[in-house]
Design a protein around this motif. Structure first.
Motif, mmCIF file in Angstrom:
data_model
loop_
_atom_site.group_PDB
_atom_site.id
_atom_site.type_symbol
_atom_site.label_atom_id
_atom_site.label_comp_id
_atom_site.label_asym_id
_atom_site.label_seq_id
_atom_site.Cartn_x
_atom_site.Cartn_y
_atom_site.Cartn_z
ATOM 1 N N VAL A 124 4.050 10.796 -19.685
ATOM 2 C CA VAL A 124 4.630 9.565 -20.217
ATOM 3 C C VAL A 124 5.862 9.147 -19.428
ATOM 4 N N ARG A 125 6.642 10.116 -18.952
ATOM 5 C CA ARG A 125 7.878 9.770 -18.243
ATOM 6 C C ARG A 125 7.615 9.051 -16.918
ATOM 7 N N MET A 126 6.352 9.005 -16.472
ATOM 8 C CA MET A 126 6.005 8.262 -15.261
ATOM 9 C C MET A 126 6.050 6.757 -15.499
ATOM 10 N N ARG A 127 6.024 6.338 -16.750
ATOM 11 C CA ARG A 127 5.967 4.899 -17.030
ATOM 12 C C ARG A 127 7.106 4.135 -16.377
ATOM 13 N N LYS A 128 8.336 4.626 -16.562
ATOM 14 C CA LYS A 128 9.478 3.893 -15.996
ATOM 15 C C LYS A 128 9.425 3.896 -14.473
ATOM 16 N N HIS A 129 9.005 5.022 -13.882
ATOM 17 C CA HIS A 129 8.902 5.076 -12.424
ATOM 18 C C HIS A 129 7.848 4.087 -11.919
ATOM 19 N N ALA A 130 6.713 4.014 -12.617
ATOM 20 C CA ALA A 130 5.656 3.082 -12.220
ATOM 21 C C ALA A 130 6.168 1.649 -12.248
ATOM 22 N N MET A 131 6.940 1.307 -13.279
ATOM 23 C CA MET A 131 7.527 -0.038 -13.375
ATOM 24 C C MET A 131 8.404 -0.333 -12.165
ATOM 25 N N CYS A 189 -0.100 4.073 -20.694
ATOM 26 C CA CYS A 189 -0.558 5.144 -19.812
ATOM 27 C C CYS A 189 0.058 6.477 -20.222
ATOM 28 N N THR A 190 -0.745 7.508 -20.238
ATOM 29 C CA THR A 190 -0.235 8.851 -20.527
ATOM 30 C C THR A 190 -0.706 9.887 -19.519
ATOM 31 N N THR A 191 -1.798 9.624 -18.817
ATOM 32 C CA THR A 191 -2.362 10.607 -17.892
ATOM 33 C C THR A 191 -2.408 10.064 -16.474
ATOM 34 N N LEU A 192 -2.634 10.968 -15.534
ATOM 35 C CA LEU A 192 -2.756 10.576 -14.134
ATOM 36 C C LEU A 192 -3.852 9.545 -13.957
ATOM 37 N N GLU A 193 -4.973 9.737 -14.651
ATOM 38 C CA GLU A 193 -6.104 8.812 -14.532
ATOM 39 C C GLU A 193 -5.732 7.415 -15.030
ATOM 40 N N ASP A 194 -4.935 7.360 -16.105
ATOM 41 C CA ASP A 194 -4.489 6.056 -16.619
ATOM 42 C C ASP A 194 -3.678 5.308 -15.567
ATOM 43 N N PHE A 195 -2.731 6.006 -14.962
ATOM 44 C CA PHE A 195 -1.881 5.364 -13.959
ATOM 45 C C PHE A 195 -2.689 4.978 -12.727
ATOM 46 N N ASP A 196 -3.607 5.853 -12.311
ATOM 47 C CA ASP A 196 -4.424 5.544 -11.137
ATOM 48 C C ASP A 196 -5.224 4.262 -11.332
ATOM 49 N N GLN A 197 -5.726 4.037 -12.534
ATOM 50 C CA GLN A 197 -6.500 2.823 -12.787
ATOM 51 C C GLN A 197 -5.642 1.577 -12.607
ATOM 52 N N VAL A 198 -4.409 1.637 -13.127
ATOM 53 C CA VAL A 198 -3.498 0.498 -12.957
ATOM 54 C C VAL A 198 -3.170 0.301 -11.483
ATOM 55 N N PHE A 199 -2.916 1.399 -10.768
ATOM 56 C CA PHE A 199 -2.591 1.298 -9.346
ATOM 57 C C PHE A 199 -3.781 0.752 -8.548
ATOM 58 N N GLU A 250 0.826 -1.211 0.000
ATOM 59 C CA GLU A 250 0.000 0.000 0.000
ATOM 60 C C GLU A 250 0.858 1.258 0.000
ATOM 61 N N GLU A 251 1.946 1.232 0.753
ATOM 62 C CA GLU A 251 2.834 2.393 0.804
ATOM 63 C C GLU A 251 3.551 2.599 -0.532
ATOM 64 N N ARG A 252 3.929 1.528 -1.182
ATOM 65 C CA ARG A 252 4.588 1.646 -2.483
ATOM 66 C C ARG A 252 3.648 2.241 -3.529
ATOM 67 N N ILE A 253 2.410 1.768 -3.533
ATOM 68 C CA ILE A 253 1.444 2.296 -4.495
ATOM 69 C C ILE A 253 1.090 3.743 -4.168
ATOM 70 N N ALA A 254 0.980 4.058 -2.879
ATOM 71 C CA ALA A 254 0.674 5.442 -2.484
ATOM 72 C C ALA A 254 1.791 6.387 -2.920
ATOM 73 N N MET A 255 3.033 5.942 -2.811
ATOM 74 C CA MET A 255 4.153 6.770 -3.243
ATOM 75 C C MET A 255 4.135 6.938 -4.764
ATOM 76 N N ALA A 256 3.818 5.877 -5.467
ATOM 77 C CA ALA A 256 3.727 5.963 -6.927
ATOM 78 C C ALA A 256 2.648 6.964 -7.340
ATOM 79 N N ARG A 257 1.513 6.930 -6.647
ATOM 80 C CA ARG A 257 0.439 7.892 -6.952
ATOM 81 C C ARG A 257 0.927 9.324 -6.710
ATOM 82 N N ARG A 258 1.610 9.534 -5.603
ATOM 83 C CA ARG A 258 2.078 10.885 -5.296
ATOM 84 C C ARG A 258 3.100 11.341 -6.329
ATOM 85 N N HIS A 259 3.965 10.436 -6.726
ATOM 86 C CA HIS A 259 4.956 10.757 -7.737
ATOM 87 C C HIS A 259 4.256 11.202 -9.027
ATOM 88 N N ALA A 260 3.229 10.459 -9.423
ATOM 89 C CA ALA A 260 2.490 10.800 -10.641
ATOM 90 C C ALA A 260 1.820 12.165 -10.514
#
Length: 320
Positions: free
Chosen positions: A273-280, A299-309, A251-261
């Motif tokens: 787009v540059r968030m892709r490598k960080h998300a990986m 993924c290109t937008t915050l909403e895209d990444f949030d759905q994966v998270f 949960e903490e890892r995903i929360a940090m990824a969300r904040r990073h995005a």
């Protein structure tokens, strides 16, 4: 010089931007670098290059690493950076260690290790153009098996470098194999200026071992912090002989990824787009990560990444 800067975030192209620096500083990094900056690009007043020098609100004492091979251009752009950043600048570093083909093919980065006289001329020129400290970062040597770092470090010190950073691999190794920390100690014995050790710090105990084995004045963390800004708090605790914080939960890892995005969105706009490598990096090893990688690539937008998270959190709950 490094009395209060013992744990440093390395300059990493495409990684050490405002968002990542913010998270690493909050986690315990004493000093953070911008991404490495092309002196030639700055000399052309390139907006994309100047963008790399932007700071977060309230961000202070940031180091800037310049790369290039022309002493006059390096000096003039170092002076421009000093004038532009003012009190926010901690010091200027000269990149003599990047092994990327597109860098060394132009005579920049670790290619300077093949021309020590030119490397020294760059240090002298930059040192003469600015009032801030000037440092140099380089590798064990250029060719595998040919260790030149101790003598190279002496030349940089003689040219005026206020400190040096040593990465324990040869340029020809790129990032293969293990970093040799012994060369950091040999450089420490060769010079009187502070020495920063770099290479393969992935947990707090690694930083303690490097400091003990080499006598280095500070440690620099690079790839170990990718997707893992918590590493800085672990290193700080280990160096203070305190109990290291527990590894982050899923949960903490995903929360940090969300904040990073979100931090990237504030800076870059909707297209992150540059968030892709960080998300990986954040989700490496998590349940469902293998399937999520393919989705991340679209993924290109915050909403895209949030759905994966969101889906990763759901999968983690099912596993638990």
């Amino acid at each position: 010089m490094f009395g209060k800067y013992r744990v440093l975030l390395a300059p990493m192209a495409g990684v050490s931007d405002i968002a990542f620096r913010t998270l690493c500083r909050e986690a315990g990094a004493d000093m953070a670098f911008t991404e490495m900056v092309s002196a030639k690009g700055l000399s052309f007043a390139n907006d994309k290059t100047r963008h790399l020098l932007a700071l977060a609100e309230g961000e202070r004492q940031v180091a800037v690493q310049l790369f290039g091979h022309e002493p006059d251009v390096m000096a003039s752009q170092a002076a421009w950076i000093e004038d532009m950043m003012g009190e926010s600048l901690a010091y200027l570093d000269i990149n003599m260690g990047c092994p990327a083909r597109k860098i060394v093919s132009k005579g920049d980065g670790s290619a300077l290790m093949k021309d020590p006289a030119l490397a020294a001329a760059i240090v002298r020129a930059v040192k003469g153009a600015v009032s801030h400290p000037v440092t140099a970062k380089f590798r064990r040597g250029w060719a595998e098996g040919d260790e030149t770092a101790p003598e190279f470090a002496r030349l940089m010190e003689d040219a005026g470098a206020d400190a040096v950073t040593v990465h324990g691999r040869y340029a020809e190794q790129l990032y293969r194999g293990a970093a040799d920390w012994g060369v950091i100690g040999r450089v420490r014995d060769a010079v009187s200026v502070p020495v920063v050790g770099n290479g393969d710090i992935r947990r707090g105990a690694d930083a303690v071992a490097m400091a003990a084995q080499t006598g280095c004045n500070a440690v620099m963390i690079a790839r170990g912090a990718e997707g893992n800004p918590w590493l800085f708090s672990q290193v700080q605790a280990a160096l203070a002989h305190a109990d290291e914080p527990a590894p982050p939960s899923i949960e903490e890892r995903i929360a940090m990824a969300r904040r990073h995005a979100r931090l990237l969105t504030q800076r870059e706009g909707r297209n992150i787009v540059r968030m892709r490598k960080h998300a990986m990096w954040y989700m490496a090893g998590l349940p469902g990560a293998a399937a999520a990688r393919g989705r991340i690539n679209y993924c290109t937008t915050l909403e895209d990444f949030d759905q994966v998270f969101d889906d990763l959190i759901e999968i983690a709950r099912e596993h638990s």
